[in-house]
Design an enzyme around this catalytic site. Structure first.
Site, PDB file in Angstrom:
ATOM      1  N   THR A  68      19.931 -11.973 -29.529  1.00 53.88           N
ATOM      2  CA  THR A  68      19.402 -10.986 -28.589  1.00 53.88           C
ATOM      3  C   THR A  68      17.960 -11.310 -28.218  1.00 53.88           C
ATOM      4  OG1 THR A  68      20.825  -9.353 -29.614  1.00 53.88           O
ATOM      5  CG2 THR A  68      19.021  -8.500 -28.277  1.00 53.88           C
ATOM      6  N   TYR A 103      24.424 -17.376 -40.333  1.00 52.66           N
ATOM      7  CA  TYR A 103      24.620 -16.667 -39.068  1.00 52.66           C
ATOM      8  C   TYR A 103      25.915 -17.198 -38.442  1.00 52.66           C
ATOM      9  CZ  TYR A 103      22.529 -14.554 -34.779  1.00 52.66           C
ATOM     10  OH  TYR A 103      22.218 -13.800 -33.679  1.00 52.66           O
ATOM     11  N   LYS A 151      25.748 -13.045 -42.056  1.00 54.66           N
ATOM     12  CA  LYS A 151      25.896 -12.212 -40.860  1.00 54.66           C
ATOM     13  C   LYS A 151      27.221 -12.576 -40.223  1.00 54.66           C
ATOM     14  CE  LYS A 151      23.227 -11.329 -36.558  1.00 54.66           C
ATOM     15  NZ  LYS A 151      24.261 -11.543 -35.552  1.00 54.66           N
TER      16      LYS A 151
END
Lengths: 296, 296
Positions: free
Chosen positions: A44, A131, A159
């Site tokens: 993001t 990630y 994540k």
């Protein structure tokens, strides 16, 4: 630091340059809301689109403005030497965690991905968050690889990308993963539209896009879900459903960028070209959703 | 320049730095073999892994050593401003064509991809080759988008990814595409293992990984296929099948990098970490294939 609510803010750009004033204001909002951590340069935060210098600067700004809240930042890059340089920069800026997605152009083999995590994990002194984001990296961890990487030194969290499973199945998957990885490694969820279910199913941290703009609302949802209050979680989550529907349809980045633009939190356009926030009808729909209630 | 055989050499690296001597030697081999063009920084040339400075330098070296053979280079990047800078650098170095793949981290929408080609096509003065490579970019052109982009100004060719179709079907697809795009835009094929079929099916240029190391052999195959000599094409192509089998199984980059290492054309390892050329059993298999005949 890898539990609770982790907020992932935008990195607003103006003509390719970071809008530092707007970025600091986003971080200050997160600090005031006392989120558990800040993911300063997640997907993001457009980390993959920024130069090494920009990433170092944004990370330093975030640490300064975070008022003691732990900051993590992405060190993903296509080359191993870049990852190691980015890790040095980030650690020098005072981050408490590092996010690492297996970026790729040539698709990585499972062995190449393992070796890259190994090389980075052995070189860093703050914990790494694995990630997993196949939609952006094109790389899919096998269950074996994920477990092997989680057993490396200096791993703090995973994540996970949204599993798409029904709640009972999700709880089983989460419990199976939990059994196979060290107790020091937390399981985390991304994909805001499914986050409440994942937290109820056992995830210990929510890496949240929406919390990067609206930390108070998402903290309420995270707290309900992490405390196991199913009724309150369901009620809160239902109240955000108009937002989640847009996230599912257009991707969270374009929606949150448009929301930040529409509410004056950032200048328009705020994303790096060729990316665009929502346009046309979709933007009008978002405007309608935002008019129905105040998100905060 | 977008017809015939286009050779895509490796960019050999030593500790992350370009091995200029080895690179120049590869280009000189291609120039001596009189390939029709050289794709100096294709996927095989690791363009996505190199800095702007490295890309400018490699492009300039290639143009100098190409002995008049037209050189094209990739300008793919995640940000539009980077693409435009890379295009400037490449044009200043004297390239005759630019390759542009829609690289992505956040998956691009069809509209974003169209706009990026439009912006670049209007800004450049040498022709662009549309580089369709979903395996590396994660982006899939719809048929409509491909046709729309091909109608922009300054488009010279489309480098198609292997279609996987049977020969008759491939010929139909190629003819349909040919009808829908300007006569000035050539259709090209990549994916060496299928290139002979694609050329027989109507593709006008072969963007070849193997030709970057073995231009003489691949020129023979390209000439047979482009002249429509099916028997000769089939015989030559069958003689390369042991190589194509390895390409299909491990990806062409890892195979060609290992072949260049094994034959002493480049130092070992030559790829940017975390990428690795073939290792272990696969490397031994390649060694066996290379011992069966001399590729040149």
């Amino acid at each position: 630091m890898f539990t609770g609510l982790s907020a992932f803010p935008l990195t607003p750009l103006v003509n390719g340059q970071v809008d530092e004033t707007a970025f600091l204001s986003l971080i200050e909002t997160l600090a005031a809301a006392r989120v558990d951590s800040i993911g300063a340069l997640g997907s993001t935060g457009s980390y993959a689109y920024l130069s090494r210098q920009q990433r170092a600067r944004v990370t330093a700004l975030a640490v300064e403005a975070a008022d003691g809240i732990p900051v993590m930042t992405s060190i993903g890059a296509l080359r191993l030497d870049e990852m190691l340089q980015l890790a040095d920069d980030a650690q020098r800026a005072g981050v408490r965690g590092l996010l690492l997605a297996p970026l790729s152009y040539q698709p990585l083999s499972q062995e190449e991905a393992y070796r890259l995590y190994e090389r980075v994990a052995l070189a860093v002194s703050v914990p790494l968050c694995i990630y997993d984001n196949p939609a952006t990296t094109g790389f899919t961890f096998t269950p074996d690889l994920l477990r092997a990487v989680a057993r490396l030194p200096n791993i703090g969290s995973i994540k996970l990308s949204p599993s798409g499973a029904a709640p009972a199945q999700m709880a089983e998957e989460m419990a199976a993963l939990r059994r196979d990885i060290p107790a020091t490694v937390t399981t985390g969820t991304s994909g805001d539209a499914q986050a409440a279910s994942a937290l109820l199913a056992g995830a210990e941290i929510w890496y949240s896009v929406a919390a990067g703009l609206w930390p108070h609302d998402m903290r309420a949802l995270a707290e309900a879900a992490l405390s196991g209050d199913e009724a309150r979680t369901a009620a809160l989550n239902a109240s955000f459903e108009p937002l989640w529907a847009l996230f599912r349809h257009h991707g969270s980045l374009r929606v949150i960028a448009a929301a930040a633009e529409l509410t004056g939190r950032v200048a328009t356009p705020c994303l790096p070209e060729p990316l665009q926030s929502l346009q046309g009808d979709a933007r009008a729909q978002l405007q309608h959703v935002l008019a129905l209630r105040e998100y905060r």
